[in-house]
Scaffold this motif. Structure first.
Motif, short mmCIF file in Angstrom:
data_model
loop_
_atom_site.label_atom_id
_atom_site.label_comp_id
_atom_site.label_asym_id
_atom_site.label_seq_id
_atom_site.Cartn_x
_atom_site.Cartn_y
_atom_site.Cartn_z
N GLY A 11 31.68 28.11 42.73
CA GLY A 11 31.73 27.63 41.36
C GLY A 11 32.92 26.73 41.15
N GLN A 12 33.21 26.45 39.87
CA GLN A 12 34.38 25.67 39.47
C GLN A 12 35.32 26.63 38.73
N SER A 13 36.54 26.76 39.15
CA SER A 13 37.38 27.87 38.68
C SER A 13 37.90 27.67 37.25
N GLY A 14 39.08 27.11 37.07
CA GLY A 14 39.61 26.87 35.74
C GLY A 14 39.98 28.11 34.96
N TRP A 15 40.21 29.25 35.65
CA TRP A 15 40.51 30.50 34.97
C TRP A 15 42.00 30.66 34.69
N GLY A 16 42.34 31.66 33.89
CA GLY A 16 43.73 31.99 33.60
C GLY A 16 43.85 33.42 33.15
N TYR A 17 45.03 33.80 32.62
CA TYR A 17 45.22 35.17 32.15
C TYR A 17 44.23 35.51 31.04
N HIS A 18 44.01 34.58 30.14
CA HIS A 18 43.16 34.85 28.97
C HIS A 18 41.96 33.91 28.91
N SER A 19 41.67 33.23 29.99
CA SER A 19 40.51 32.33 30.06
C SER A 19 39.64 32.75 31.24
N LYS A 20 38.36 32.97 30.97
CA LYS A 20 37.47 33.42 32.03
C LYS A 20 37.24 32.35 33.08
N GLY A 21 37.32 31.09 32.70
CA GLY A 21 37.11 30.02 33.66
C GLY A 21 35.88 29.21 33.35
N GLY B 70 35.92 29.93 43.69
CA GLY B 70 35.87 29.22 42.42
C GLY B 70 35.09 29.93 41.33
N MET B 71 34.84 31.24 41.48
CA MET B 71 34.00 31.97 40.55
C MET B 71 34.84 32.87 39.63
N SER B 72 34.25 33.19 38.48
CA SER B 72 34.82 34.19 37.59
C SER B 72 33.76 35.26 37.34
N PHE B 73 34.16 36.53 37.51
CA PHE B 73 33.28 37.66 37.30
C PHE B 73 33.88 38.54 36.21
N ASP B 74 33.09 38.89 35.21
CA ASP B 74 33.61 39.72 34.12
C ASP B 74 32.65 40.87 33.85
N GLY B 75 33.20 42.09 33.88
CA GLY B 75 32.37 43.28 33.70
C GLY B 75 32.19 43.70 32.26
N GLY C 29 33.41 44.95 40.55
CA GLY C 29 33.13 43.52 40.49
C GLY C 29 32.40 43.04 41.73
N ILE C 30 33.12 42.92 42.84
CA ILE C 30 32.53 42.55 44.13
C ILE C 30 32.65 43.76 45.05
N LYS C 31 31.55 44.13 45.66
CA LYS C 31 31.51 45.36 46.45
C LYS C 31 30.99 45.09 47.85
N LEU C 32 31.63 45.73 48.83
CA LEU C 32 31.10 45.82 50.18
C LEU C 32 31.12 47.29 50.57
N TYR C 33 30.01 47.80 51.05
CA TYR C 33 29.94 49.22 51.39
C TYR C 33 29.15 49.43 52.67
N TRP C 34 29.75 50.20 53.59
CA TRP C 34 29.05 50.73 54.76
C TRP C 34 29.26 52.24 54.77
N GLU C 35 28.28 52.97 55.29
CA GLU C 35 28.42 54.42 55.34
C GLU C 35 29.48 54.87 56.33
N GLN C 36 29.78 54.04 57.33
CA GLN C 36 30.76 54.39 58.34
C GLN C 36 31.52 53.15 58.76
N ASP D 87 38.19 33.61 47.35
CA ASP D 87 39.20 32.56 47.19
C ASP D 87 39.07 31.92 45.80
N ASP D 88 40.20 31.79 45.10
CA ASP D 88 40.25 31.06 43.83
C ASP D 88 39.27 31.64 42.81
N CYS D 89 39.24 32.98 42.72
CA CYS D 89 38.33 33.65 41.79
C CYS D 89 39.11 34.47 40.76
#
Length: 358
Positions: free
Chosen positions: A62-72, A99-104, A113-120, A133-135
């Motif tokens: 994506g295109q970032s442009g985020w900040g403390y109080h800006s989602k991007g 370059g992404m912004s994720f908001d729950g 938010g972003i998850k990676l899971y393996w059982e072992q 990167d840059d999210c």
């Protein structure tokens, strides 16, 4: 063969109102089927449920442009409180999210938010080799990034802010985290699980997190260098735990300021005074903490408690070196407090007077 896929071509609308889950997932699936592709997210706010990024050498851009109080600019907003995460990257070997912004939006319980899971461990059969990167990852009731049984990943120039869990939780090894912001997370800036080894943490801003800035219980081979730990509601760095510790660790060139804080929102240090310090080191060996700078302080604007009372708290450690740290006004009472047997440790050259009483 097509290798670039714009989510708007599949019907995604960045108006903050339209459910785009199916459109985004279709773009991700086609990119994976192409043998590795780029999923493009133009500026806009896209409502979505749980997404799964899979396949080899994938990029979500994506295109970032985020900040403390800006989602991007390129924003995914969670719209499903029953989801376990917004973006599942399990199996996306060699993937990049940039370059992404994720908001729950504070939805659900323990939603990551972003998850990676393996059982072992080694569940992927090879290094996961993921990059974030840059999210901006914010507002999730669980962890901003949650990597369980992960092997090899990089997080850089990313903001993990206002999450109910940790900014970054990981259980695994081969960790590279640099130039990131961890702010206002409920269970620490960075937190490890049963394993947290072979980690490099450099030039991060880690501030105002509950429980600790970095909290790693059992691990070996860590480099914590050149970070800024400010006003965490527990130690800036908390290494080791009951029955287990860390070894082969370097903590050097960091700035520690106003840690061990107490306020109305998070009372960690009030509930457990041992949490009010800059560095806590327990049941650990072969650790050097050298050349750091520490300072007491209050909340922004001069409110709140003056903390911490001690710069270091060590318990049951052996063959550690706490040396040549600048501690002038870095504590209100005691530079280094030791408990248990720390007789094989070297503690010297830590200079500076306590902060004068008000």
């Amino acid at each position: 063969m097509q290798r670039s896929f714009d989510i708007t071509a599949f019907g995604a609308v960045g108006d903050g109102k339209t459910d785009c889950t199916a459109a985004i997932q279709e773009a991700l699936d086609l990119a994976a089927a192409s043998g590795g592709g780029v999923v493009e997210v133009p500026p806009g706010t896209y409502l979505t449920g749980r997404l799964h990024m899979h396949g080899l050498c994938m990029t979500l851009r994506g295109q970032s442009g985020w900040g403390y109080h800006s989602k991007g600019l390129s924003v995914f907003l969670l719209n499903d409180p029953e989801a376990d995460c917004l973006l599942d990257i399990s199996g996306a070997c060699g993937c990049t999210v940039i370059g992404m912004s994720f908001d729950g939006l504070g939805l659900g319980e323990n939603v990551h938010g972003i998850k990676l899971y393996w059982e072992q461990y080694n569940g992927n059969g090879r290094e996961d080799t993921l990059t974030v990167d840059d999210c901006r990852v914010a507002g999730f009731t669980g962890d901003g990034l949650h990597f369980e049984h992960v092997w090899a990943y990089t997080v850089r120039h990313t903001m993990m802010i206002f999450n109910g869990g940790a900014g970054l939780y990981y259980d695994g090894w081969d960790v590279f985290v640099s130039d990131c912001i961890f702010n206002g997370n409920g269970r620490g800036g960075i937190r490890s699980g049963n394993a947290g080894s072979s980690g490099t943490y450099t030039a991060n801003r880690i501030e105002w997190n509950n429980q600790a800035g970095i909290v790693i219980g059992c691990a070996d081979s860590l480099s914590i260098t050149g970070n800024f730990f400010d006003r965490n509601f527990g130690p800036g760095v908390d290494l080791g735990e009951e029955g287990c510790g860390v070894t082969a660790v370097t903590v050097t060139g960091n700035v520690f300021r106003r840690n061990g804080a107490i306020n109305q929102k998070w009372q960690t240090a009030a509930e457990n005074p041992d949490m009010s310090c800059h560095v806590r080191l327990r049941n650990s060996s072969n650790v050097t903490v050298v050349g750091n700078t520490m300072r007491t302080g209050k909340d922004d604007g001069g409110g709140g408690n003056l903390t911490p009372p001690r710069s270091f708290l060590m318990e049951g450690c052996c063959y550690c070196i706490i040396k040549d740290n600048s501690l002038h006004w870095g504590h209100t009472a005691q530079a280094v407090e030791t408990r248990g047997d720390c007789s094989t440790c070297v503690i010297e050259g830590n200079i500076g007077d306590p902060m004068p009483a008000e």
